[in-house]
Write a protein that holds these residues in place. Structure first.
Motif, PDB file in Angstrom:
ATOM      1  N   LEU A  36     -23.960  79.369 -56.022  1.00 39.61           N
ATOM      2  CA  LEU A  36     -23.973  78.078 -56.711  1.00 39.61           C
ATOM      3  C   LEU A  36     -23.102  78.189 -57.956  1.00 39.61           C
ATOM      4  CD1 LEU A  36     -27.797  77.452 -56.505  1.00 39.61           C
ATOM      5  CD2 LEU A  36     -26.058  76.180 -55.282  1.00 39.61           C
ATOM      6  N   PRO A  37     -22.281  77.174 -58.263  1.00 43.80           N
ATOM      7  CA  PRO A  37     -21.456  77.232 -59.475  1.00 43.80           C
ATOM      8  C   PRO A  37     -22.301  77.000 -60.732  1.00 43.80           C
ATOM      9  CG  PRO A  37     -21.105  75.176 -58.307  1.00 43.80           C
ATOM     10  CD  PRO A  37     -22.005  76.013 -57.438  1.00 43.80           C
ATOM     11  N   ALA A  38     -22.119  77.878 -61.715  1.00 46.67           N
ATOM     12  CA  ALA A  38     -22.880  77.782 -62.964  1.00 46.67           C
ATOM     13  C   ALA A  38     -22.176  76.843 -63.933  1.00 46.67           C
ATOM     14  CB  ALA A  38     -23.034  79.163 -63.591  1.00 46.67           C
ATOM     15  N   LEU A  39     -22.946  76.012 -64.615  1.00 49.52           N
ATOM     16  CA  LEU A  39     -22.423  75.102 -65.629  1.00 49.52           C
ATOM     17  C   LEU A  39     -22.763  75.577 -67.041  1.00 49.52           C
ATOM     18  CD1 LEU A  39     -23.436  71.736 -63.976  1.00 49.52           C
ATOM     19  CD2 LEU A  39     -21.239  72.881 -63.862  1.00 49.52           C
ATOM     20  N   ALA A  50     -18.281  78.348 -71.908  1.00 46.65           N
ATOM     21  CA  ALA A  50     -16.831  78.330 -71.720  1.00 46.65           C
ATOM     22  C   ALA A  50     -16.500  78.439 -70.233  1.00 46.65           C
ATOM     23  CB  ALA A  50     -16.184  79.476 -72.485  1.00 46.65           C
ATOM     24  N   VAL A  51     -15.554  77.653 -69.770  1.00 45.65           N
ATOM     25  CA  VAL A  51     -15.208  77.602 -68.357  1.00 45.65           C
ATOM     26  C   VAL A  51     -14.703  78.957 -67.861  1.00 45.65           C
ATOM     27  CG1 VAL A  51     -13.721  76.480 -66.660  1.00 45.65           C
ATOM     28  CG2 VAL A  51     -14.671  75.152 -68.534  1.00 45.65           C
ATOM     29  N   GLU A  52     -13.922  79.667 -68.683  1.00 46.25           N
ATOM     30  CA  GLU A  52     -13.391  80.966 -68.261  1.00 46.25           C
ATOM     31  C   GLU A  52     -14.517  81.977 -68.054  1.00 46.25           C
ATOM     32  OE1 GLU A  52     -12.444  80.012 -71.710  1.00 46.25           O
ATOM     33  OE2 GLU A  52     -11.232  78.492 -70.735  1.00 46.25           O
ATOM     34  N   ILE A  57     -19.461  84.216 -63.652  1.00 46.03           N
ATOM     35  CA  ILE A  57     -20.899  84.228 -63.360  1.00 46.03           C
ATOM     36  C   ILE A  57     -21.127  83.848 -61.904  1.00 46.03           C
ATOM     37  CG2 ILE A  57     -23.130  83.219 -63.968  1.00 46.03           C
ATOM     38  CD1 ILE A  57     -21.892  84.866 -66.203  1.00 46.03           C
ATOM     39  N   LYS A  58     -21.979  84.620 -61.227  1.00 45.23           N
ATOM     40  CA  LYS A  58     -22.330  84.338 -59.837  1.00 45.23           C
ATOM     41  C   LYS A  58     -23.841  84.135 -59.742  1.00 45.23           C
ATOM     42  CE  LYS A  58     -18.580  86.991 -57.784  1.00 45.23           C
ATOM     43  NZ  LYS A  58     -17.731  85.859 -57.554  1.00 45.23           N
ATOM     44  N   VAL A  59     -24.248  82.956 -59.311  1.00 45.44           N
ATOM     45  CA  VAL A  59     -25.652  82.657 -59.071  1.00 45.44           C
ATOM     46  C   VAL A  59     -25.834  82.637 -57.559  1.00 45.44           C
ATOM     47  CG1 VAL A  59     -27.518  81.016 -59.402  1.00 45.44           C
ATOM     48  CG2 VAL A  59     -25.802  81.304 -61.186  1.00 45.44           C
ATOM     49  N   THR A  60     -26.601  83.596 -57.040  1.00 39.95           N
ATOM     50  CA  THR A  60     -26.772  83.756 -55.603  1.00 39.95           C
ATOM     51  C   THR A  60     -28.146  83.255 -55.184  1.00 39.95           C
ATOM     52  OG1 THR A  60     -25.403  85.731 -55.745  1.00 39.95           O
ATOM     53  CG2 THR A  60     -26.609  85.408 -53.711  1.00 39.95           C
ATOM     54  N   ALA A  61     -28.177  82.523 -54.065  1.00 45.99           N
ATOM     55  CA  ALA A  61     -29.428  81.980 -53.544  1.00 45.99           C
ATOM     56  C   ALA A  61     -29.562  82.345 -52.065  1.00 45.99           C
ATOM     57  CB  ALA A  61     -29.475  80.473 -53.715  1.00 45.99           C
TER      58      ALA A  61
END
Length: 102
Positions: A36-39, A50-52, A57-61
């Protein structure tokens, strides 16, 4: 306490490791994993927005099961014309477990 705000199925969800979240249907079977993309990432007192930095960051489900939501009844009625319509809808959902935030 480490948690992240992620984009999931057109919504934003606050998740941490071990949380169970119900999302709109995600392709894949039970036992498969996806990211999932982190905001936003909060790690104690440190907040990362910060976007960079968030690109790293990796959020795994992990997908647990596919299910369906409660039935929603849609009714339309116009007085004195004999017009009645009754429809139903059940949303396709997926229950997932957040396995890691790295």
């Amino acid at each position: 306490m480490v948690y992240a705000i992620v984009r999931a199925s057109g919504r934003q969800e606050k998740v941490s490791v071990g949380d169970y979240v119900t999302l709109n249907r995600v392709p894949g079977g039970a036992g498969s994993t996806f990211e999932l993309p982190a905001l936003l990432l909060v790690d104690g007192e440190k907040i990362t927005s910060a976007v960079e930095d968030l690109a790293k960051i990796k959020v795994t489900a992990e997908i647990l099961e596919d299910l369906r939501g409660p039935k929603i009844v849609i009714q339309k009625f116009k007085n004195k014309t004999g017009y009645k319509v009754r429809k139903g809808h059940r949303q396709e959902l997926t229950k997932v477990k957040i396995t890691s935030i790295a």
